[in-house]
Design an enzyme around this catalytic site. Sequence first.
Site, short mmCIF file in Angstrom:
data_model
loop_
_atom_site.label_atom_id
_atom_site.label_comp_id
_atom_site.label_asym_id
_atom_site.label_seq_id
_atom_site.Cartn_x
_atom_site.Cartn_y
_atom_site.Cartn_z
N HIS A 1 0.84 -1.21 0.00
CA HIS A 1 0.00 0.00 0.00
C HIS A 1 0.87 1.26 0.00
CE1 HIS A 1 -2.67 -2.94 2.25
NE2 HIS A 1 -3.48 -2.56 1.29
N GLN B 1 -18.10 -6.05 -1.15
CA GLN B 1 -17.22 -6.89 -1.99
C GLN B 1 -16.85 -8.20 -1.31
OE1 GLN B 1 -14.03 -3.78 -2.03
NE2 GLN B 1 -12.65 -5.54 -1.97
N GLY C 1 -2.85 -1.72 -7.31
CA GLY C 1 -1.72 -2.64 -7.37
C GLY C 1 -1.95 -3.79 -8.35
P1 AMP Z 1 -6.56 -3.68 -0.35
O1 AMP Z 1 -6.36 -2.91 0.89
O2 AMP Z 1 -6.17 -5.10 -0.26
O3 AMP Z 1 -7.92 -3.46 -0.97
O4 AMP Z 1 -5.54 -3.06 -1.40
C1 AMP Z 1 -5.53 -1.70 -1.69
C2 AMP Z 1 -4.66 -1.47 -2.90
O5 AMP Z 1 -3.32 -1.90 -2.60
C3 AMP Z 1 -5.12 -2.26 -4.12
O6 AMP Z 1 -4.94 -1.45 -5.28
C4 AMP Z 1 -4.16 -3.43 -4.12
O7 AMP Z 1 -3.96 -3.97 -5.41
C5 AMP Z 1 -2.89 -2.78 -3.61
N1 AMP Z 1 -1.99 -3.79 -3.06
C6 AMP Z 1 -2.27 -4.73 -2.13
N2 AMP Z 1 -1.21 -5.51 -1.91
C7 AMP Z 1 -0.23 -5.06 -2.73
C8 AMP Z 1 1.13 -5.46 -2.97
N3 AMP Z 1 1.69 -6.49 -2.33
N4 AMP Z 1 1.84 -4.76 -3.88
C9 AMP Z 1 1.29 -3.72 -4.55
N5 AMP Z 1 0.03 -3.29 -4.35
C10 AMP Z 1 -0.72 -3.95 -3.46
#
Ligand code: AMP
Length: 281
Positions: A36, A60, A146
């Site tokens: 993040h 979701q 991501g």
């Molecule tokens: P989340 O909190 O899991 O919904 O993720 C929020 C954002 O962070 C989304 O765009 C994810 O794709 C990105 N993200 C989560 N894990 C990673 C990672 N290991 N590397 C890069 N981006 C990430």
Amino acid sequence: MVICYSLTHLQRELSLISDNYKTGFVPTMGALHQGHISLVKRAHELSDKVIVSIFVNPTQFNNPLDLERYPRTVEEDCKRLEEAGADIVFVPTVGDIYPQKDERMFDLGGLDSVGEGPRRPGHFNGVAQVVTRLFDIVKPRYAYFGEKDFQQLSIIRYFTKELNYPVEIISCPTIREEDGLAMSSRNMLLTTEQRAVAPLIYKTLKMARERSQAQILSPDELCNWVTGEINSNSMLKTEYVEIVNSLTLRLVKNWNDHEQIQMCVAVFAGSVRLIDNIKLK
Ligand code: AMP
């Protein structure tokens, strides 16, 4: 850094930002890690003001237990965001995001017909609901997502364009632990034993990339090989292993019919579900 725990507070803060500023937006569900933070840092490079949201979006989650046990660490998250240089953190309530039940059904262009789509019914529609609602509120110039969530990124690009949002979607590479495991908020739910074997997922994906270059195995055979490798560890169980066209997300049957190819997997370590992907071509 300003933390807004309500929509009205956020709207007040947004009204103070000059129209000439290019705002960058990073939506998250919290339990933040370096993945993040890398998005926030990237946002800093392109945007004058960086806004991060922390919202565990109920629409979701297709599994109520997953929603219930999703890690929540807002205080620590805010500390990390301040260090990373975020300007505004938005921590809305469910009522802020969904003043009424959100009944909207989105056209996802069939991009949800593979991978996570059939295994998590309604998941991507929920993602579309929250992302469009957040775009309507924040009205960012750029939004950062991501590659770890490869299919999500494709779907967000699709509906942003379809619905004519004036938002540029910026993709950011997957950040991994030293042993290769893709960083994920769910990793903290792994037991020590599960955490120790989880790097096998990416290790196998890398071997699959090498094998795909030799083109000895067909895409289907390569998927079977990956499934066997991962499942050979009794603590891991693949839910799916798929090879898709990186743009259309159609399943790939022949290597030579496609210019860009991605392998995507979902693997259970006990009841913790991990996803990962790798570019094969
Ligand atoms: P989340 O909190 O899991 O919904 O993720 C929020 C954002 O962070 C989304 O765009 C994810 O794709 C990105 N993200 C989560 N894990 C990673 C990672 N290991 N590397 C890069 N981006 C990430």
